[in-house]
Design an enzyme around this catalytic site. Sequence first.
Site, PDB file in Angstrom:
ATOM      1  N   ASP A   1      45.633  -3.706  48.108  1.00 47.54           N
ATOM      2  CA  ASP A   1      44.168  -3.642  47.961  1.00 47.54           C
ATOM      3  C   ASP A   1      43.755  -2.391  48.744  1.00 47.54           C
ATOM      4  OD1 ASP A   1      41.863  -5.569  46.915  1.00 47.54           O
ATOM      5  OD2 ASP A   1      41.147  -4.730  48.798  1.00 47.54           O
TER       6      ASP A   1
ATOM      7  N   LYS B   1      43.783 -14.100  49.290  1.00 47.20           N
ATOM      8  CA  LYS B   1      43.528 -12.730  49.755  1.00 47.20           C
ATOM      9  C   LYS B   1      43.925 -12.641  51.222  1.00 47.20           C
ATOM     10  CE  LYS B   1      41.770  -8.890  48.147  1.00 47.20           C
ATOM     11  NZ  LYS B   1      41.686  -8.428  46.754  1.00 47.20           N
TER      12      LYS B   1
HETATM   13  N1  GLU Z   1      43.830  -6.350  45.114  1.00 47.88           N
HETATM   14  C1  GLU Z   1      43.844  -6.467  43.685  1.00 47.88           C
HETATM   15  C2  GLU Z   1      42.682  -7.326  43.238  1.00 47.88           C
HETATM   16  O1  GLU Z   1      41.637  -7.284  43.864  1.00 47.88           O
HETATM   17  C3  GLU Z   1      45.205  -6.867  43.125  1.00 47.88           C
HETATM   18  C4  GLU Z   1      45.713  -8.193  43.551  1.00 47.88           C
HETATM   19  C5  GLU Z   1      47.133  -8.519  43.085  1.00 47.88           C
HETATM   20  O2  GLU Z   1      47.717  -7.747  42.358  1.00 47.88           O
HETATM   21  O3  GLU Z   1      47.616  -9.579  43.489  1.00 47.88           O
HETATM   22  O4  GLU Z   1      42.712  -8.009  42.258  1.00 47.88           O
END
Ligand code: GLU
Length: 494
Positions: A211, A171
């Site tokens: 996100d 993340k």
């Molecule tokens: N931010 C999204 C999540 O919390 C998507 C992450 C992604 O597609 O890599 O899963």
Amino acid sequence: MLESEQGKRKYFVENGNCSNKNTTFATLSISSKLSNTTNKPLIKVKQMKVNEIMTALEAKHPGENEYLQAVREVLETIEEEYNKHPEFEAAKIVERIVEPDRIFKFRVVWVDDKGQTQVNLGYRVQYNAALGAYKGGLRFHPKVNESMLKFLGFEQIFKNSLTNLPLGGGKGGADFDPTGKSDAEIMRFCQAFVYELWRNIGPDQDSPAGDVGVGGREIGYMYGMYKKLAREHSTGALTGKSYGWGGSLMRPEATGFGAVYYVKHMVEEKGDTLEGKRVALSGFGNVAWGAAQKACEFGAKVVAISGPDGVCELPEGINAEMINYMLDMRASNRNKVQDMADKFPGKAIFTPGKKAWSVKCDIAMPCAFQNELAEEDAKMLIANGVKYVAEVSNMGCQPGAIAAFQAAKIPFGPGKAVNAGGVATSGLEICQNAGHINWTAKEVDEKLKKIMSDIYDQCVKYGKQADGTINYVKGANIAGFMRVAHAMMAQGII
Ligand code: GLU
């Protein structure tokens, strides 16, 4: 005696009962089946105890509240299952999994429209790569800090594991506030952010996506800069790209659609249907937009959306025009749900300072931010007759709220299972990029449906309780954790 097998070695616990939580130490004897030697030197293996682990983590990471909350929730629900595997404890799986592989923290410098120099902090947390290259979104929000990104990265490990795709967990983000920024400012910030990070990402290394505060536009600007620096084209170095230059159809809708597919299973488990159900959603961004569309398609009625400024009640339910307008509201960077009421007077009624949970509903779906639904909100929802709750935001409900729903026997779906459709479709985007192909929307949607249905089944398998109810939190955590733990065991002590 409790035995388990790992590779060529056989482990067994002597002088201790793994299921007895009062046992501080069990003695583990490791013998080799192949060499047929037994009773090699005895290794003392501690039973994993959540409180001990948490006390140590709290001392090591004081004040990292979201991170500590996320770790505690996972460990409390897997403790019993984990302690059936002395080989996990011998390899210190928990101690390893709770700490990220590494964290990049960097300064992001950019110039605003007035010519002023601005300085922000950027991060990328590469948490765990046992299942594949690091994967997870980027969050741009003024409250972003290391604790927030560690909690999100930790959750991402198990969410990605649930998808059954080869995705590790990561993340990132920055304490940049997109509210009120011009398009040119957003572009300059995104470019400056990637200029710092590009060497540490790539399709086989780490693949960020969107996100909170990062959507298709931001991914476009970041990907443009990445391509220029890395001299790579149409790769899965970032996902959530637009269709036509590497993006997958259905990626924008995937988180919300996937969440409603999961809720449909929860509802059907009770012999019920989505038809006519009143749904309250928080937020009005990409996730709430997808969920609103799919809920309407299944005959449900979306009666509330919300924003930081308050709630919009929708007595007749949301319609297609309003769903489309949610996209304009997000693109405006104003971050005000009141705009919906101004655009659709009489059909959307705005109340400042109130949350979506004040509106009577059958299904509550938090789609905005962590800890957005507190215990008192849960009590209000329960008093108003809520029948199902599904977190679409990551860790959207506070622990007291989850406990209240579970005590009232209201099926509660946790974010890491409910919202996994987003990252799963990012995984499908990487597949298409690697194969230099584009799937149709129908093909992607079919795969998404199957992934969500498999996630649901795993949650039921590991979450079914003696009284017949399903603890979806426990099911998701055990299913997600075990796959990662087994992969870590197989890959050695690294
Ligand atoms: N931010 C999204 C999540 O919390 C998507 C992450 C992604 O597609 O890599 O899963």
